[in-house]
Design an enzyme around this catalytic site. Structure first.
Site, PDB file in Angstrom:
ATOM      1  N   PHE A 148       9.529 -24.918 -53.767  1.00  0.00           N
ATOM      2  CA  PHE A 148       8.366 -24.139 -53.338  1.00  0.00           C
ATOM      3  C   PHE A 148       7.182 -25.045 -53.017  1.00  0.00           C
ATOM      4  CE2 PHE A 148       4.396 -22.008 -54.761  1.00  0.00           C
ATOM      5  CZ  PHE A 148       4.304 -21.053 -53.767  1.00  0.00           C
ATOM      6  N   GLU A 149       6.993 -26.082 -53.807  1.00  0.00           N
ATOM      7  CA  GLU A 149       5.857 -26.989 -53.593  1.00  0.00           C
ATOM      8  C   GLU A 149       6.038 -27.828 -52.331  1.00  0.00           C
ATOM      9  OE1 GLU A 149       4.861 -27.148 -58.361  1.00  0.00           O
ATOM     10  OE2 GLU A 149       6.164 -28.649 -57.452  1.00  0.00           O
ATOM     11  N   ASP A 247       8.150 -31.651 -66.330  1.00  0.00           N
ATOM     12  CA  ASP A 247       7.265 -32.625 -66.970  1.00  0.00           C
ATOM     13  C   ASP A 247       8.075 -33.751 -67.615  1.00  0.00           C
ATOM     14  OD1 ASP A 247       5.049 -30.885 -66.377  1.00  0.00           O
ATOM     15  OD2 ASP A 247       5.634 -29.690 -68.117  1.00  0.00           O
TER      16      ASP A 247
END
Length: 354
Positions: A148-149, A247
């Site tokens: 999506f990014e 992360d």
């Protein structure tokens, strides 16, 4: 392990309980030999997936003060920079200013920028953050956007090989990003059909696998003419919902990336080697976390049900708590001890013309 003593400046979210943001990144970096200076962009009780959470977001003024005093005390001297979730355009602009200053004072700074915008078609941040991230892309060494990014940053819908190539070209050529890693691409039919047999094994020809792609410029100083080198690998999708995976992956990738290293295999690059390590260790931690979650009492393994979760918030809390990343239990895996399988990134030679 870090080859020489190095210091990472980590700028991302913090939670008191659980392992997302900095809590998922700092410990692995320390396990691998890095000193880590931590700046929290938010300070929450737990991640938002629990439904109930509290705390505060750091203001732009607070971040600016921290960076200014660190600089005045000669404490702002990282060899590597890691940025993650930063909620808001004003705060992100302060980080942009810092990254620009660090890049100017230390041109060989290794900067991993994780442009945390959202997922599954939904933004986690305000839309005015997007252009700031686009301005920051040329400052980065590596970026780790999700599907999506990538679409959001490049304004390109990923629907076939042509659009995937176009998106990577935009990131490399227009935004001058040397290294791009997309760690969790759904294995859609058009993507699976384009993969060479060396990457798409008979076991991964279905939607229960995710694809990791790395794209690396062989000559970062000439991003306009260099043809990116593509590597990829399929990994099994582990059932269930996990937070902090991106992360953890970004931290491991930053830790293992050594741009001056000489790969022993002819088809590898410093980026593909680092991605292989990050992918292998992240997957091992997820397997351990999933295995650990299967031993929980039945009332902590209840399936998602929005209506029941709303009626009894602790139902969701118990489920989330049982799927927090098993970083402490898996610290030997982070150090490379007892890994069940190595997921080696494989060169995709025909990517640009298949």
């Amino acid at each position: 392990m870090a080859i020489t003593p190095e210091r990472v400046l980590s700028i991302q979210s913090h939670v008191v309980f659980g392992y997302v943001g900095g809590k998922a990144a700092v410990f692995p970096l320390q396990c691998l030999g890095y000193d880590v200076d931590v700046v929290n962009t938010v300070n929450f009780s737990n991640h938002s997936g629990y439904g109930r959470f509290g705390g505060h977001k750091a203001t732009a003024s607070e971040l600016d003060t921290i960076f200014e005093i660190m600089e005045n005390n000669e404490l702002l001297r990282p060899t590597r920079l890691l940025t993650g979730y930063i909620p808001g355009a004003e705060a992100l602009s302060v980080v942009e200013k810092l990254a620009t200053k660090l890049r100017q004072s230390k041109p060989d700074l290794i900067y991993l920028l994780d442009p945390v915008l959202g997922d599954s078609g939904r933004l986690y941040v305000a839309p005015d953050v997007i252009p700031i991230y686009q301005r920051m892309l040329p400052l980065s060494t590596i970026i780790t956007p999700n599907w999506f990014e990538v679409e959001t940053l490049t304004k390109t819908e990923l629907k076939d090989m042509a659009s995937l190539r176009r998106a990577l070209e935009i990131l490399h050529k227009e935004y001058r990003v040397p290294h791009v890693v997309i760690s969790s691409l759904p294995l859609k039919p058009w993507l699976a059909s384009a993969l060479p047999p060396s990457i798409l094994s008979s076991q991964s020809e279905d939607t229960s696998h995710l694809l990791c792609i790395s794209s690396s410029l062989p000559d970062a100083s000439n991003s306009c003419t260099s043809i990116p080198i593509i590597h990829a690998q399929c990994v099994p999708l582990i059932p269930g919902y996990f937070s902090g995976v991106g992360d953890l992956f970004s931290a491991l990738l930053l830790a293992h990336f050594h741009p001056d290293s000489k790969p022993e295999t002819i088809h590898a690059t410093p980026l593909s080697l680092a991605v292989s390590q990050a992918l292998t260790k992240t997957h091992a931690i997820l397997l351990l976390t999933h295995s650990q979650s299967q031993t929980l009492p039945e009332h902590e393994k209840l399936p998602t049900d929005d209506e029941l979760d709303e009626a009894d918030p602790l139902r969701k809390t118990r489920r989330m708590k049982g799927r927090e990343l098993a970083l402490i239990k898996g610290q030997n895996l982070i150090r490379g001890v007892g890994l069940p399988q190595v997921w080696e990134m494989i060169r995709w030679d025909c990517f640009w013309d298949c």
